[in-house]
Design a protein around this motif. Structure first.
Motif, PDB file in Angstrom:
ATOM      1  N   GLU A 148     -23.125   6.273 -26.451  1.00  0.00           N
ATOM      2  CA  GLU A 148     -23.613   5.961 -27.798  1.00  0.00           C
ATOM      3  C   GLU A 148     -23.621   7.232 -28.646  1.00  0.00           C
ATOM      4  O   GLU A 148     -24.072   8.275 -28.194  1.00  0.00           O
ATOM      5  CB  GLU A 148     -25.018   5.380 -27.726  1.00  0.00           C
ATOM      6  N   LYS A 160     -29.415   4.704 -21.253  1.00  0.00           N
ATOM      7  CA  LYS A 160     -29.153   3.794 -22.369  1.00  0.00           C
ATOM      8  C   LYS A 160     -28.217   4.423 -23.397  1.00  0.00           C
ATOM      9  O   LYS A 160     -27.406   3.729 -24.027  1.00  0.00           O
ATOM     10  CB  LYS A 160     -30.479   3.409 -23.037  1.00  0.00           C
ATOM     11  N   THR A 162     -33.643  -1.698 -28.647  1.00  0.00           N
ATOM     12  CA  THR A 162     -32.369  -1.560 -29.360  1.00  0.00           C
ATOM     13  C   THR A 162     -32.554  -1.831 -30.844  1.00  0.00           C
ATOM     14  O   THR A 162     -32.032  -1.100 -31.701  1.00  0.00           O
ATOM     15  CB  THR A 162     -31.326  -2.520 -28.780  1.00  0.00           C
ATOM     16  N   ASP A 194     -36.890  -3.269 -23.675  1.00  0.00           N
ATOM     17  CA  ASP A 194     -35.681  -3.925 -24.174  1.00  0.00           C
ATOM     18  C   ASP A 194     -35.759  -5.440 -24.016  1.00  0.00           C
ATOM     19  O   ASP A 194     -34.737  -6.125 -24.073  1.00  0.00           O
ATOM     20  CB  ASP A 194     -34.435  -3.371 -23.478  1.00  0.00           C
TER      21      ASP A 194
END
Length: 292
Positions: A61, A57, A131, A281
């Protein structure tokens, strides 16, 4: 969450549970303090799949990176949503069912011995996902570390300068107001003592899990202490061996809000969600296919 019209005796954050069996009706009088009814549970959670999911994930990021703590926040919020008795509390010798799920924790401004700490509480709405948790928590922690204190944090900064007799009187007054559910809103803001679940992430400071006490002030009925990650060998039914990532978690519960079977099944749901982290999620309100 269920909607209803407030009645006399309800609180701003919860409704008064009036229909109880005899045992639960007498509990708050036999054990009128939350610390009289503490039960301690230690559980080892397999977090191997959760760590793999986080790694994937977080690819690419940089600012809002999911962590194991965020996974636990989401898994626990989902479990409380599915198991509403976990969102009850006893105050003023009455049972209450909260209107919303809230998660509280403490953030150190710096990882130093004498660094100040800030109290943080975040609500968990029905459309929450992992998230959303990551963005919300990262934002709140950053705010707590960079901006001036407000809410209960600001109030404590003021109270610490008062003489002892004045502080004793103010604390007595606030605790009396707490008994009747009349604590001012600004004192409850960001105070985990009023959260559904109070968590402490001891793993972030390389400390093993502990059994943290509950507090008689506020309405928090469940305290969760997450320890450090470690490796452990697991032997399968066919005799195969595999090294897994695990973490010990200490949970302190107010046994008056539900029975042991209810608590035990709830912890199994948390493990199920950590084994299937993709479910984290999906919206909080979405049902899961779980049997134990």
């Amino acid at each position: 969450m269920e909607t209803y019209k407030k009645k006399w005796g309800d609180r701003k954050d919860a409704r008064w549970i009036r229909e109880l069996d005899g045992m639960h009706a007498i509990f708050p009088h036999l054990m009128n303090k939350r610390t009289d009814a503490e039960v301690y549970v230690n559980m080892k959670f397999d977090i191997t799949e959760a760590l793999r999911y986080i790694e994937k994930k977080n690819e690419g990021e940089t600012e809002y990176r999911a962590t194991l703590f965020h996974c636990f926040l989401m898994a626990i919020a989902k479990t409380v949503y599915l198991r509403p008795l976990l969102n009850r509390y006893i105050s003023g010798r009455r049972y209450y069912q909260r209107d919303e799920i809230t998660l509280g924790f403490v953030a150190k401004k710096r990882f130093e011995d004498h660094s100040e700490e800030s109290l943080i509480v975040t609500p968990a709405p029905e459309d929450w996902t992992l998230t959303d948790v990551t963005h919300k928590v990262v934002g709140k922690v950053h705010k707590a570390r960079t901006e001036s204190a407000s809410g209960v944090n600001g109030a404590m900064d003021v109270l610490k300068h008062m003489p002892r007799f004045a502080l004793m009187f103010i604390v007595w007054l606030v605790k009396t107001l707490d008994f009747y559910g009349k604590v001012p809103a600004f004192l409850k803001e960001d105070d985990p003592n009023f959260a559904s679940i109070f968590l402490t992430n001891l793993g972030s400071i390389k400390c093993p899990s502990v059994y943290h006490h509950l507090n008689n002030y506020g309405s928090n009925s469940i305290m969760v202490a997450i320890g450090t990650m470690r490796k452990e060998e697991k032997i399968g039914e066919d005799g195969s061996r595999e090294v897994r990532d695990v973490v010990d978690v200490g949970v302190t519960l107010d046994e008056r809000i539900a029975d042991g079977f209810y608590f035990a099944r709830s912890l199994k749901i948390v493990q199920y969600l950590m084994d299937h982290p993709e479910l984290l999620d999906r919206p909080l309100k979405e049902a899961i296919d779980f049997e134990c």
